[in-house]
Design a protein around this motif. Structure first.
Motif, PDB file in Angstrom:
ATOM      1  N   ASN A 134     124.208 141.804  -3.234  1.00 21.98           N
ATOM      2  CA  ASN A 134     124.101 141.219  -1.897  1.00 21.98           C
ATOM      3  C   ASN A 134     125.488 141.149  -1.279  1.00 21.98           C
ATOM      4  O   ASN A 134     126.472 140.863  -1.960  1.00 21.98           O
ATOM      5  N   SER A 135     125.542 141.409   0.003  1.00 28.01           N
ATOM      6  CA  SER A 135     126.850 141.471   0.663  1.00 28.01           C
ATOM      7  C   SER A 135     127.034 140.317   1.635  1.00 28.01           C
ATOM      8  O   SER A 135     126.071 139.645   2.030  1.00 28.01           O
ATOM      9  N   LEU A 136     128.245 140.094   2.013  1.00 27.30           N
ATOM     10  CA  LEU A 136     128.586 139.144   3.061  1.00 27.30           C
ATOM     11  C   LEU A 136     129.794 139.676   3.816  1.00 27.30           C
ATOM     12  O   LEU A 136     130.537 140.504   3.295  1.00 27.30           O
ATOM     13  N   VAL A 185     130.747 146.921  -0.287  1.00 28.72           N
ATOM     14  CA  VAL A 185     129.368 147.218  -0.700  1.00 28.72           C
ATOM     15  C   VAL A 185     128.763 148.373   0.091  1.00 28.72           C
ATOM     16  O   VAL A 185     127.934 149.130  -0.427  1.00 28.72           O
ATOM     17  N   LYS A 186     129.191 148.558   1.340  1.00 30.84           N
ATOM     18  CA  LYS A 186     128.534 149.575   2.179  1.00 30.84           C
ATOM     19  C   LYS A 186     128.687 150.984   1.613  1.00 30.84           C
ATOM     20  O   LYS A 186     127.826 151.835   1.855  1.00 30.84           O
ATOM     21  N   ALA A 187     129.748 151.230   0.848  1.00 31.21           N
ATOM     22  CA  ALA A 187     129.917 152.569   0.267  1.00 31.21           C
ATOM     23  C   ALA A 187     128.762 152.904  -0.665  1.00 31.21           C
ATOM     24  O   ALA A 187     128.288 154.052  -0.694  1.00 31.21           O
ATOM     25  N   SER A 230     122.966 132.340  -0.900  1.00 27.99           N
ATOM     26  CA  SER A 230     123.529 131.015  -0.630  1.00 27.99           C
ATOM     27  C   SER A 230     124.593 130.642  -1.657  1.00 27.99           C
ATOM     28  O   SER A 230     125.616 130.028  -1.318  1.00 27.99           O
ATOM     29  N   VAL A 231     124.394 131.014  -2.909  1.00 27.87           N
ATOM     30  CA  VAL A 231     125.381 130.706  -3.948  1.00 27.87           C
ATOM     31  C   VAL A 231     126.639 131.551  -3.748  1.00 27.87           C
ATOM     32  O   VAL A 231     127.766 131.053  -3.872  1.00 27.87           O
ATOM     33  N   ILE A 232     126.459 132.820  -3.439  1.00 30.69           N
ATOM     34  CA  ILE A 232     127.604 133.695  -3.183  1.00 30.69           C
ATOM     35  C   ILE A 232     128.421 133.162  -2.010  1.00 30.69           C
ATOM     36  O   ILE A 232     129.663 133.117  -2.048  1.00 30.69           O
ATOM     37  N   GLU A 244     134.779 138.325  -3.443  1.00 29.80           N
ATOM     38  CA  GLU A 244     135.440 139.265  -2.527  1.00 29.80           C
ATOM     39  C   GLU A 244     134.960 140.696  -2.779  1.00 29.80           C
ATOM     40  O   GLU A 244     135.009 141.541  -1.890  1.00 29.80           O
ATOM     41  N   GLY A 245     134.467 140.951  -4.001  1.00 37.05           N
ATOM     42  CA  GLY A 245     133.897 142.255  -4.300  1.00 37.05           C
ATOM     43  C   GLY A 245     132.550 142.488  -3.666  1.00 37.05           C
ATOM     44  O   GLY A 245     132.010 143.596  -3.724  1.00 37.05           O
TER      45      GLY A 245
END
Length: 287
Positions: free
Chosen positions: A96-98, A278-280, A205-207, A271-272
């Motif tokens: 999951n990304s942010l 993540v989009k890559a 939510s945790v991330i 941060e990863g």
């Protein structure tokens, strides 16, 4: 969901299908079969922490949904392992990304214990446990408050949580579902994030809490030990154990320097998960 597939079918290259383990699972099955009928490639994104159980209780529907997919995208290494072990192919791990620029890391102070809980009110997320933890801390003489953010799913768990708070004579702040900007602003007023779920995968939510500098205490279920290294980037406790939650929270407030270092390591970990990273992986799958 079915209407949207039909409406956009001629303009769509691939359908991304968020897949959960409860009632949404049936919607996902129906959408997948409509995609097959329309010859549209589809990719289920495996969100449901209880999907391993669904694989055993609904094997035929799982076969219809998962075996004909172009790829299965798992946001956690936990579900990746479960699906691969059961023989599913083309399973890809994409967390999951942010958008990290939205999340300002904040060093917390611990003069009082200010607990934040963010999830939909559902029995599988065990929201009443948060109230029991609050009660234990207050009975032990600690200054403590609890805010619970999330929508009522209609399964009675929200009403049960409200009633328990009333029965135990503790005050809980219920905000309902909040837009992202509002809950990010709200989070600045709290100093510990608690995740009480009975089943879980890789909750956003945790991330997000880790990105904000909130130390996390979570149940040790599903994908959580793949996200949180117990004692290093957060604390993990047994399911439905209010005593263990209380002890973990007191551990955090009892050694502020260690807790701050833990929060810094957690921020470095997530941060990863920034979208720019993540989009890559998504581009590779979609191409």
């Amino acid at each position: 969901m079915l209407y949207s597939v039909c409406f956009y079918a001629k303009r769509t290259d691939v359908v991304l299908l968020d897949t959960y383990s409860t009632s949404n699972f049936y919607y996902a099955v129906l959408v997948s079969q409509l995609c097959r009928f329309l010859s549209l490639p589809y990719i289920p994104i495996l969100h449901g922490g209880n999907l391993p159980n669904r694989l055993h209780t609904s094997p035929k529907m799982c076969g219809l949904l998962f075996k004909h997919a172009t790829y299965l995208v798992s946001p956690s290494l936990y579900l990746l392992g479960v699906f691969e072990k059961l023989g599913f192919e083309r399973v890809v791990y994409i967390p999951n990304s942010l958008q990290l620029e939205q999340f300002t890391f904040q060093e917390k102070t611990y003069d009082t214990i200010r607990l934040l809980w963010v999830r939909s009110f559902s029995h599988i997320y065990n929201p009443t446990l948060a109230v029991r933890v609050l009660k234990r801390l207050q009975d032990a003489g600690y200054s403590c408050e609890l805010c619970m953010v999330g929508p009522d799913t209609g399964d009675g768990s929200f009403q049960a949580t409200e009633k328990l708070a009333s029965d135990l004579d503790v005050t809980v702040r219920f905000t309902g579902k909040l837009p992202k900007t509002e809950w990010l602003a709200l989070a600045t007023h709290y100093n510990i994030f608690i995740n009480t779920t009975n089943f879980d995968n890789m909750p956003v939510s945790v991330i997000e809490a880790m990105a904000l500098g909130l130390p996390v205490v979570s149940t040790d279920v599903g994908g959580m030990p793949y996200l949180i290294d117990d004692g290093d980037t957060g604390l993990l406790v047994p399911v439905d154990d209010a005593v263990a939650f209380e002890e973990a929270i007191l551990r955090l407030v009892g050694d502020v320097a260690v807790t701050r270092d833990m929060a810094v390591r957690a921020r470095g970990l997530v941060e990863g998960f920034d979208w720019e990273v993540v989009k890559a992986a998504w581009f590779e799958v979609l191409s």
